[in-house]
Scaffold this active site. Structure first.
Site, PDB file in Angstrom:
ATOM      1  N   GLU A 211       0.824  -1.212   0.000  1.00 55.18           N
ATOM      2  CA  GLU A 211       0.000   0.000   0.000  1.00 55.18           C
ATOM      3  C   GLU A 211       0.865   1.273   0.000  1.00 55.18           C
ATOM      4  O   GLU A 211       1.191   1.812   1.063  1.00 55.18           O
ATOM      5  CB  GLU A 211      -0.937   0.017   1.212  1.00 55.18           C
ATOM      6  CG  GLU A 211      -1.859   1.228   1.234  1.00 55.18           C
ATOM      7  CD  GLU A 211      -2.859   1.216   2.381  1.00 55.18           C
ATOM      8  OE1 GLU A 211      -3.582   2.213   2.547  1.00 55.18           O
ATOM      9  OE2 GLU A 211      -2.922   0.209   3.116  1.00 55.18           O
ATOM     10  N   LYS A 254      -2.458  -1.875  -3.171  1.00 60.00           N
ATOM     11  CA  LYS A 254      -3.521  -1.023  -2.627  1.00 60.00           C
ATOM     12  C   LYS A 254      -3.091   0.441  -2.740  1.00 60.00           C
ATOM     13  O   LYS A 254      -2.615   1.047  -1.778  1.00 60.00           O
ATOM     14  CB  LYS A 254      -3.829  -1.383  -1.173  1.00 60.00           C
ATOM     15  CG  LYS A 254      -4.983  -0.562  -0.585  1.00 60.00           C
ATOM     16  CD  LYS A 254      -5.397  -1.030   0.794  1.00 60.00           C
ATOM     17  CE  LYS A 254      -6.518  -0.148   1.344  1.00 60.00           C
ATOM     18  NZ  LYS A 254      -7.029  -0.599   2.649  1.00 60.00           N
TER      19      LYS A 254
END
Length: 389
Positions: A211, A254
Site C-alpha cells: 500500500e 492497494k
C-alpha cells in the site's frame, strides 16, 4: 602508453561482464527463493481469489485507538467488548461474502470471537471471505524532512507473520504514507519498507498487500500532479520489490486513485479514471493480480462512481481494478448501528448494499441509485499516525 591503454580497454570490457554477472546472481537468487518457498502455489491462489472480479476487500484494520475515536462519534465507549461487537456486526452481515473476498483485521480482532464463541476467522471463512491482518506498527517522522513519515514494524515481523498464519490469516497489509511532492528520502525509505515487508510476508505464507498511499491532502495541486507523483512512487516501489525477489503474481496492490488537492475543484469520475488508469499502466506490471484502491477520504457514492469509471476507461485491464475500502463501507454502517442492538439488522443491510454497489461498479455494471447518495469527503482525522484510508 600502449600497455596502459590496453589495460583500460580490458577494464572497460570487463565492467559490463561484471555487471551482467551480478545481475545474473540476483536473478538466480530470486528464482531460488521462489522455488524454495513452500507456500508459493498457495500464495498465488490466495492472491487470485482475493482479486476475483466483482469482489473487493473490507478494510477493518483500524487500531484500538482509532476504532475508539470512530465509536466515540456515535456515543459508544472504547471497550474491548464494544470493539468486538462492532467487528462482529461487520463480519456476520448476511450475504457479505457475495461481494467481499477478504477482510483486513487488526491484531486484537484476528484472535477475537463472536458473542456466541465462534472465532472471527471462522465466521469470515464460512462467508467465503479470507482473513487478513495489518502488520505494520504505525508511522514515524523521518528526521530532517518536513514531517514526512516512514512505516515501522519490520522488527520481529517474521515471527508475527508465522503466528498470524497459524491463526488463519492468509494475507497481510502494510501501509506507507506519502504525499504530492515527497522527498527522495521518504520515497526510498518507504519503498524499502514495503519491499522488505512483502519479502517477509511471502516467506511466511501471507500474500502481501502493498500500500503506497499518496494521501489526499490540503492544497490546490492538480490531478495531473497527483498522477505524476503516484507514478513516480509506484515505480520506485516496484523496482524495490524486484530487487528483494518478491514474486509479483503473489502480491496485491492497494494504491490511491489520482485526485486533486482538497482545495482544488473535485475531479469528475472520467478524469479520475483517465489519470488513475494511465498511472497504473505506466507503473504496475500486469503480473500483479489485483489493484485494490483505497477510498482515501472519498464519499461512499464518489468511491463507487470512480470505481465504475475505472472499468469504462480500461475495460480490458490486465489486473482486477477493484476496491479495498474502509470508511467508504463502514461510515454509514456505523452511524446506522450507533451501538444499539435494535439497529443491527439495518446497519448490516447498509453494509451489504454498499458492498453490492461497489461489486457492480467493479464489473462495470453499476447503474444506481446509490444506497448512500451524495455526501462530502470523509476526512475526519480518526486514525493515529496519519490520515485514514
Amino acid at each position: 602508453m600502449a600497455l596502459s591503454a590496453k589495460s583500460a580497454a580490458a577494464r572497460s570490457a570487463a565492467a559490463p561482464r561484471g555487471a551482467a554477472s551480478r545481475a545474473r546472481t540476483v536473478r538466480v537468487a530470486a528464482l531460488s527463493t521462489e522455488k524454495s518457498n513452500p507456500y508459493m502455489e498457495e500464495l498465488r491462489a490466495t492472491a487470485n481469489y482475493i482479486a476475483t472480479r466483482g469482489k473487493g476487500i473490507l478494510a477493518s484494520d483500524e487500531s484500538n485507538a482509532t476504532t475508539g475515536k470512530r465509536l466515540a462519534t456515535v456515543g459508544v465507549d472504547n471497550t474491548e467488548d464494544n470493539r468486538r461487537a462492532w467487528r462482529e456486526l461487520l463480519y456476520t452481515a448476511p450475504g457479505l461474502g457475495q461481494y467481499i473476498s477478504g477482510a483486513i483485521m487488526f491484531d486484537e480482532t484476528l484472535f477475537q470471537s463472536t458473542a456466541g464463541g465462534v472465532q472471527f476467522v471462522d465466521v469470515l471463512k464460512k462467508q467465503g471471505i479470507l482473513p487478513g491482518i495489518k502488520v505494520d506498527t504505525g508511522l514515524e517522522v523521518i528526521p530532517g524532512t518536513d514531517g514526512e513519515t516512514s512505516t515501522q514494524g519490520l522488527d520481529g515481523l517474521g515471527e508475527r507473520c508465522a503466528r498470524y498464519y497459524k491463526q488463519g490469516a492468509r494475507f497481510a497489509k502494510w501501509r506507507a504514507v506519502l504525499k504530492v511532492g515527497s522527498s527522495t528520502t521518504a520515497i526510498l525509505e518507504n519503498a524499502h519498507g514495503l519491499a522488505r515487508y512483502a519479502q517477509i510476508a511471502q516467506a511466511n505464507g501471507l500474500v502481501p498487500i502493498v500500500e503506497p498511499e499518496v494521501t489526499l491532502g490540503p492544497g490546490t495541486y492538480t490531478i495531473e500532479e497527483n498522477a505524476y507523483w503516484s507514478e513516480k512512487i509506484n515505480s520506485h516501489v516496484m523496482r524495490l520489490l524486484n530487487e528483494y525477489g518478491v514474486v509479483l503474481d503473489a502480491i496485491l496492490l492497494k494504491p490511491n486513485m489520482c485526485l486533486p488537492g482538497l482545495d482544488a475543484p473535485t475531479a469528475s469520475p472520467a478524469d479520475v479514471a483517465k489519470y488513475t488508469v494511465r498511472t497504473m499502466l505506466r507503473s504496475i506490471p500486469p503480473a500483479v493480480p489485483g489493484i485494490h484502491f483505497l477510498s482515501g477520504g472519498m464519499s461512499e457514492e464518489e468511491s463507487t462512481l470512480n470505481l465504475q469509471a475505472l472499468q469504462e476507461a480500461c475495460p480490458n485491464s490486465p489486473w482486477s481494478l477493484t476496491f479495498s475500502y474502509g470508511r467508504a463501507l463502514q461510515s454509514s454502517t456505523l452511524k446506522t448501528w450507533a451501538g444499539k442492538k435494535e439497529n443491527a439488522d439495518k446497519a448490516q443491510d447498509i453494509l451489504v448494499q454498499l458492498a453490492r454497489a461497489n461489486s457492480q461498479a467493479q464489473l462495470g455494471k453499476y447503474k444506481g441509485p446509490h444506497p448512500v447518495p451524495g455526501g462530502g469527503r470523509i476526512l475526519q482525522a480518526l486514525r493515529t499516525g496519519g490520515p485514514g484510508k
